[in-house]
Design a protein around this motif. Structure first.
Motif, mmCIF file in Angstrom:
data_model
loop_
_atom_site.group_PDB
_atom_site.id
_atom_site.type_symbol
_atom_site.label_atom_id
_atom_site.label_comp_id
_atom_site.label_asym_id
_atom_site.label_seq_id
_atom_site.Cartn_x
_atom_site.Cartn_y
_atom_site.Cartn_z
ATOM 1 N N GLY A 34 22.762 -52.781 -16.289
ATOM 2 C CA GLY A 34 23.234 -54.103 -15.899
ATOM 3 C C GLY A 34 22.168 -54.907 -15.189
ATOM 4 N N GLU A 35 22.553 -56.074 -14.703
ATOM 5 C CA GLU A 35 21.623 -56.977 -14.017
ATOM 6 C C GLU A 35 21.410 -56.514 -12.577
ATOM 7 N N ILE A 36 20.185 -56.693 -12.068
ATOM 8 C CA ILE A 36 19.833 -56.243 -10.721
ATOM 9 C C ILE A 36 19.706 -57.447 -9.795
ATOM 10 N N PHE A 37 20.305 -57.336 -8.604
ATOM 11 C CA PHE A 37 20.323 -58.401 -7.604
ATOM 12 C C PHE A 37 19.797 -57.858 -6.276
ATOM 13 N N GLU A 38 19.498 -58.767 -5.367
ATOM 14 C CA GLU A 38 19.120 -58.377 -4.010
ATOM 15 C C GLU A 38 20.386 -58.157 -3.193
ATOM 16 N N HIS A 39 20.402 -57.081 -2.419
ATOM 17 C CA HIS A 39 21.562 -56.797 -1.573
ATOM 18 C C HIS A 39 21.638 -57.825 -0.444
ATOM 19 N N ILE A 56 31.911 -64.079 -4.999
ATOM 20 C CA ILE A 56 32.939 -64.298 -6.018
ATOM 21 C C ILE A 56 33.878 -65.402 -5.545
ATOM 22 N N LYS A 57 33.675 -66.599 -6.070
ATOM 23 C CA LYS A 57 34.489 -67.745 -5.702
ATOM 24 C C LYS A 57 34.904 -68.495 -6.951
ATOM 25 N N MET A 99 26.108 -51.080 -8.082
ATOM 26 C CA MET A 99 25.008 -50.504 -8.862
ATOM 27 C C MET A 99 23.892 -51.506 -9.123
ATOM 28 N N GLY A 100 24.197 -52.799 -9.052
ATOM 29 C CA GLY A 100 23.185 -53.809 -9.305
ATOM 30 C C GLY A 100 22.335 -54.146 -8.100
ATOM 31 N N THR A 101 22.748 -53.707 -6.900
ATOM 32 C CA THR A 101 22.014 -54.064 -5.684
ATOM 33 C C THR A 101 21.502 -52.834 -4.925
ATOM 34 N N GLN A 102 21.433 -51.693 -5.580
ATOM 35 C CA GLN A 102 21.086 -50.471 -4.874
ATOM 36 C C GLN A 102 19.640 -50.479 -4.378
ATOM 37 N N PHE A 103 19.473 -50.023 -3.138
ATOM 38 C CA PHE A 103 18.177 -50.074 -2.459
ATOM 39 C C PHE A 103 17.128 -49.207 -3.150
ATOM 40 N N SER A 104 17.557 -48.205 -3.864
ATOM 41 C CA SER A 104 16.630 -47.270 -4.497
ATOM 42 C C SER A 104 15.938 -47.852 -5.722
ATOM 43 N N TYR A 112 17.968 -34.311 -19.088
ATOM 44 C CA TYR A 112 19.026 -34.002 -20.046
ATOM 45 C C TYR A 112 18.827 -34.741 -21.367
ATOM 46 N N GLY A 113 18.356 -35.986 -21.286
ATOM 47 C CA GLY A 113 18.236 -36.819 -22.485
ATOM 48 C C GLY A 113 19.418 -37.759 -22.618
ATOM 49 N N SER A 114 19.627 -38.286 -23.798
ATOM 50 C CA SER A 114 20.672 -39.286 -24.003
ATOM 51 C C SER A 114 22.057 -38.664 -23.891
ATOM 52 N N PHE A 115 22.997 -39.459 -23.420
ATOM 53 C CA PHE A 115 24.380 -39.015 -23.290
ATOM 54 C C PHE A 115 25.287 -40.231 -23.427
ATOM 55 N N TYR A 116 26.548 -39.975 -23.665
ATOM 56 C CA TYR A 116 27.515 -41.050 -23.828
ATOM 57 C C TYR A 116 28.064 -41.468 -22.478
ATOM 58 N N LYS A 117 28.131 -42.764 -22.251
ATOM 59 C CA LYS A 117 28.817 -43.333 -21.092
ATOM 60 C C LYS A 117 29.023 -44.813 -21.348
ATOM 61 N N ALA A 118 29.883 -45.433 -20.559
ATOM 62 C CA ALA A 118 30.118 -46.859 -20.702
ATOM 63 C C ALA A 118 28.894 -47.649 -20.247
ATOM 64 N N SER A 119 28.691 -48.845 -20.840
ATOM 65 C CA SER A 119 27.595 -49.727 -20.436
ATOM 66 C C SER A 119 27.998 -50.535 -19.207
ATOM 67 N N GLN A 120 26.998 -50.923 -18.399
ATOM 68 C CA GLN A 120 27.257 -51.802 -17.248
ATOM 69 C C GLN A 120 26.724 -53.221 -17.477
ATOM 70 N N LYS A 121 26.528 -53.609 -18.722
ATOM 71 C CA LYS A 121 25.974 -54.936 -18.988
ATOM 72 C C LYS A 121 26.889 -56.055 -18.507
ATOM 73 N N ASN A 122 28.178 -55.785 -18.399
ATOM 74 C CA ASN A 122 29.123 -56.768 -17.883
ATOM 75 C C ASN A 122 29.618 -56.405 -16.487
ATOM 76 N N TYR A 123 28.857 -55.589 -15.808
ATOM 77 C CA TYR A 123 29.241 -55.128 -14.472
ATOM 78 C C TYR A 123 29.145 -56.281 -13.475
ATOM 79 N N HIS A 124 30.175 -56.419 -12.626
ATOM 80 C CA HIS A 124 30.240 -57.561 -11.712
ATOM 81 C C HIS A 124 30.157 -57.170 -10.237
ATOM 82 N N GLY A 125 29.871 -55.919 -9.956
ATOM 83 C CA GLY A 125 29.716 -55.524 -8.566
ATOM 84 C C GLY A 125 31.016 -55.555 -7.801
#
Length: 299
Positions: free
Chosen positions: A219-224, A275-276, A195-200, A255-268
């Protein structure tokens, strides 16, 4: 399955964040598939008559608060939506189809299996899969139980883990996660999953900002790391526009706001992120441990 249109259910955001992904996916399906396809966009709805109805204030409809995405748990509802008849393909919206979907549509689902998906005894990725809706009826819980339990998605994933025979494994090429080690010519369905490297993002984020809206991914956005795949998305995006596809065709009342988990700690994932272990000691311990294969599930 002869004479039937292919049914494709797509999980996507309800606030017009995924318009670029939806357009590219739709175009890619039409470009490569040899028989008609019906696409059902699965989006949270405030319409009480909708199968995807959710009212977070009244706690009615779908309970999404523990989902990683705005549509994580919808995949389990597909057999019920189809009246437990026939087949149905599910895929996330961050997908580009590069082959004839008829091949996946007709994939064998034998024995106790209720779904064809990427994996085997140790893995199961249901982010692109084919349901045998009739067989699923004997295994999946009542749809109202699935809707009302915020843990249902997690629990059903656990069920699949405990019963790997429910999954008929198919060739990895039909759900290639961020390219993996495959050449572009070998990929049948590309899932740009991180989700952090999506081309869109490069299209969607400026568009949303201009409209004073925010993307559901926080979450944080990176280059693919695969530039050839980024170029492919751009190519299909432009081809779709040239063929008359328009972002406006996929817009809905937000739709507006809805409940879901955050991706602030998402690691791809291990395909897109380097990942080393930084510690040589941790690397040594890892090499000394017996090689075991953990069961892997997608979100």
């Amino acid at each position: 399955m002869n004479g039937q249109n292919i049914k494709v259910f797509v999980g996507c955001d309800p606030n017009n964040c995924d318009l670029e992904q939806m357009m590219v996916l739709d175009y890619s399906i039409q470009k490569h598939t040899s028989i008609p396809v019906d696409i059902i966009w699965m989006q949270l709805s405030r319409d009480a008559s909708s199968f995807w109805y959710t009212d977070t204030q009244r706690k009615q409809g779908w309970h999404t608060e523990k989902w990683a995405t705005p549509f994580s748990g919808f995949r389990w509802a597909i057999p019920s939506y189809c009246g437990y008849e026939g087949r149905a393909i599910y895929m996330d919206t961050d997908v580009i189809v590069l082959s004839d979907l008829y091949e996946l549509w007709t994939h064998p689902i034998e024995g106790n299996a209720i779904v064809a998906a990427k994996g085997g005894k140790s893995t199961a990725r249901l982010c692109t899969c084919v349901w045998d809706c009739e067989k699923a009826k004997t295994i999946l819980p009542n749809i109202e139980l699935v809707k009302n339990d915020p843990d249902s998605h997690k629990n059903l994933m656990k069920m699949i883990k405990e019963h790997p025979g429910y999954v008929e494994p198919y060739q990895d090429h039909y759900n290639c996660i961020d390219g993996e080690a495959l050449d572009l010519s070998e990929i049948k369905i590309l899932h740009y999953s991180d989700m952090g490297t999506q081309f869109s993002h490069k299209y969607a984020l400026p568009r949303l900002k201009q409209n004073h809206a925010e993307h559901w991914f926080d979450g944080e956005i990176f280059e693919h790391p695969r530039q050839d795949l980024a170029t492919l998305f751009d190519q299909y995006y432009q081809e779709a526009i040239n063929a008359g596809f328009k972002l406006e065709d996929y817009m809905i009342e937000p739709y507006g706001s809805f409940y879901k988990a955050s991706q602030k700690n998402y690691h791809g994932n291990r395909v897109t992120r380097d990942i080393k272990e930084k510690s040589w000691f941790k690397q040594l311990i890892r090499k000394m441990k017996p090689r075991t294969q953990n069961f892997i599930l997608d979100d």
